[in-house]
Enzyme design. Structure first.
Site, PDB file in Angstrom:
ATOM      1  N   ASP A  61      38.135  46.198  39.308  1.00 19.12           N
ATOM      2  CA  ASP A  61      37.940  44.965  38.960  1.00 19.12           C
ATOM      3  C   ASP A  61      37.435  43.526  39.491  1.00 19.12           C
ATOM      4  O   ASP A  61      36.547  43.225  39.468  1.00 19.12           O
ATOM      5  CB  ASP A  61      38.796  44.257  37.795  1.00 19.12           C
ATOM      6  N   GLU A  66      33.340  36.750  40.363  1.00 23.79           N
ATOM      7  CA  GLU A  66      33.970  35.513  39.811  1.00 23.79           C
ATOM      8  C   GLU A  66      34.604  34.033  39.616  1.00 23.79           C
ATOM      9  O   GLU A  66      35.577  33.393  39.713  1.00 23.79           O
ATOM     10  CB  GLU A  66      32.551  35.344  38.855  1.00 23.79           C
ATOM     11  N   ASP A  67      35.814  35.683  39.453  1.00 21.06           N
ATOM     12  CA  ASP A  67      37.421  35.299  38.612  1.00 21.06           C
ATOM     13  C   ASP A  67      38.192  34.635  39.938  1.00 21.06           C
ATOM     14  O   ASP A  67      38.871  34.803  39.651  1.00 21.06           O
ATOM     15  CB  ASP A  67      37.995  36.555  37.961  1.00 21.06           C
ATOM     16  N   ARG A  86      45.103  42.251  39.256  1.00 23.60           N
ATOM     17  CA  ARG A  86      43.302  41.407  39.735  1.00 23.60           C
ATOM     18  C   ARG A  86      44.237  40.699  40.659  1.00 23.60           C
ATOM     19  O   ARG A  86      43.332  40.394  41.976  1.00 23.60           O
ATOM     20  CB  ARG A  86      42.824  40.876  38.894  1.00 23.60           C
ATOM     21  N   ARG A 132      44.055  34.821  30.168  1.00 19.82           N
ATOM     22  CA  ARG A 132      44.277  34.540  32.002  1.00 19.82           C
ATOM     23  C   ARG A 132      44.776  33.135  32.630  1.00 19.82           C
ATOM     24  O   ARG A 132      44.834  33.216  33.581  1.00 19.82           O
ATOM     25  CB  ARG A 132      42.882  35.529  32.297  1.00 19.82           C
ATOM     26  N   HIS A 160      36.534  35.736  28.000  1.00 21.58           N
ATOM     27  CA  HIS A 160      36.761  34.510  29.500  1.00 21.58           C
ATOM     28  C   HIS A 160      36.126  33.354  28.998  1.00 21.58           C
ATOM     29  O   HIS A 160      34.951  33.758  27.476  1.00 21.58           O
ATOM     30  CB  HIS A 160      36.705  34.996  30.647  1.00 21.58           C
ATOM     31  N   CYS A 241      30.026  36.987  36.102  1.00 24.74           N
ATOM     32  CA  CYS A 241      30.792  37.529  37.037  1.00 24.74           C
ATOM     33  C   CYS A 241      30.198  37.883  37.411  1.00 24.74           C
ATOM     34  O   CYS A 241      31.542  37.793  39.076  1.00 24.74           O
ATOM     35  CB  CYS A 241      31.765  38.857  36.143  1.00 24.74           C
TER      36      CYS A 241
END
Length: 248
Positions: A61, A66-67, A86, A132, A160, A241
């Protein structure tokens, strides 16, 4: 004025990425790489200076960069992703933002925060309450951004917050009311139309899978660039993302 766009190339294991709210479909890693190159070219054409975070082929991933970080001015809030698998993505992003001379701070355990749950609109920061992102993570973000107004948002059936809603350059929220309850929401004709990346001025980036939304935004006076990201959409990804835009 545009600034720096942080991105990370997808690796050969991208098809193993996590899916939560959709059925798993086959993903073509080679096609994903070509699509990512075209996405990055669209950012560059809009004047953004592209900076690549080192590839992380062992982390499927990782291109959803962005996460891993939320940038507010010159402050980079390094996240603690809600999916434990992640969390190793964050360290290489931390090194990248430090090279850009941003001040780096962190969300601390046990709080969790995914950058995809954070939508910044002017002084307001909407943060999704998701699987998340925890209440502790939201509280920590509020403490790290005391000058911003933090607005927690409940989600329904999406990964999200920015899977459901983003913002146009004038601050108008565009999103799917089935997934998020916010006042003044502009409803796009396609689900992928809820995902808009402001590129500066009247320019926006949109998925090629939302042509009717592109026409709607052009009628509103915006200049729309589209990118085919279909392989990433098979993994619940969207145009937001795949980059972190850091304004000059």
């Amino acid at each position: 004025m545009p600034g720096i766009a942080l991105v990370r190339k997808p690796g050969p294991r991208i098809a193993e990425g996590i899916v939560t709210h959709i059925e798993r479909e086959p993903v073509d890693p080679e096609r994903a790489l070509h699509q990512h190159d075209a996405y990055v070219a669209a950012l560059a054409a809009a004047g953004w200076r592209v900076t690549y975070v080192p590839e992380a082929h062992e982390l499927p991933d990782a291109p959803f960069v962005e996460d891993t970080v939320v940038v507010s001015g010159r402050l980079a809030v390094l996240t603690r992703p809600g999916a434990e698998a992640r969390r190793p993505e964050v360290e290489s992003v931390a090194a990248a933002v430090r090279r850009l001379r941003l001040k780096a701070v962190r969300i601390a355990a046990p709080g969790t925060l995914d950058g995809g749950d954070v939508l910044q609109v002017g002084r307001t920061v909407y943060v999704g309450r998701s699987a998340r992102t925890s209440a502790d993570g939201i509280a920590q973000l509020a403490g790290l951004l005391p000058e911003r107004r933090i607005v927690p948002v409940d989600l329904n059936g999406v990964l999200h917050l920015k899977s459901a809603v983003t913002a146009l350059p004038d601050g108008t929220l565009i999103g799917d009311p089935r997934h998020v309850d916010l006042p003044g929401l502009l409803e796009p004709p396609e689900e992928a139309g809820a995902h808009v990346v402001p590129l500066g001025g009247d320019r926006v980036l949109l998925s090629a899978s939302a042509p009717r939304t592109a026409a709607l935004l052009e009628q509103r006076g915006l200049s729309v660039t589209t990118a085919d990201i279909s392989e990433f959409e098979r993994l619940e990804g969207c145009v937001t993302c795949l980059s972190v835009l850091i304004a000059d």
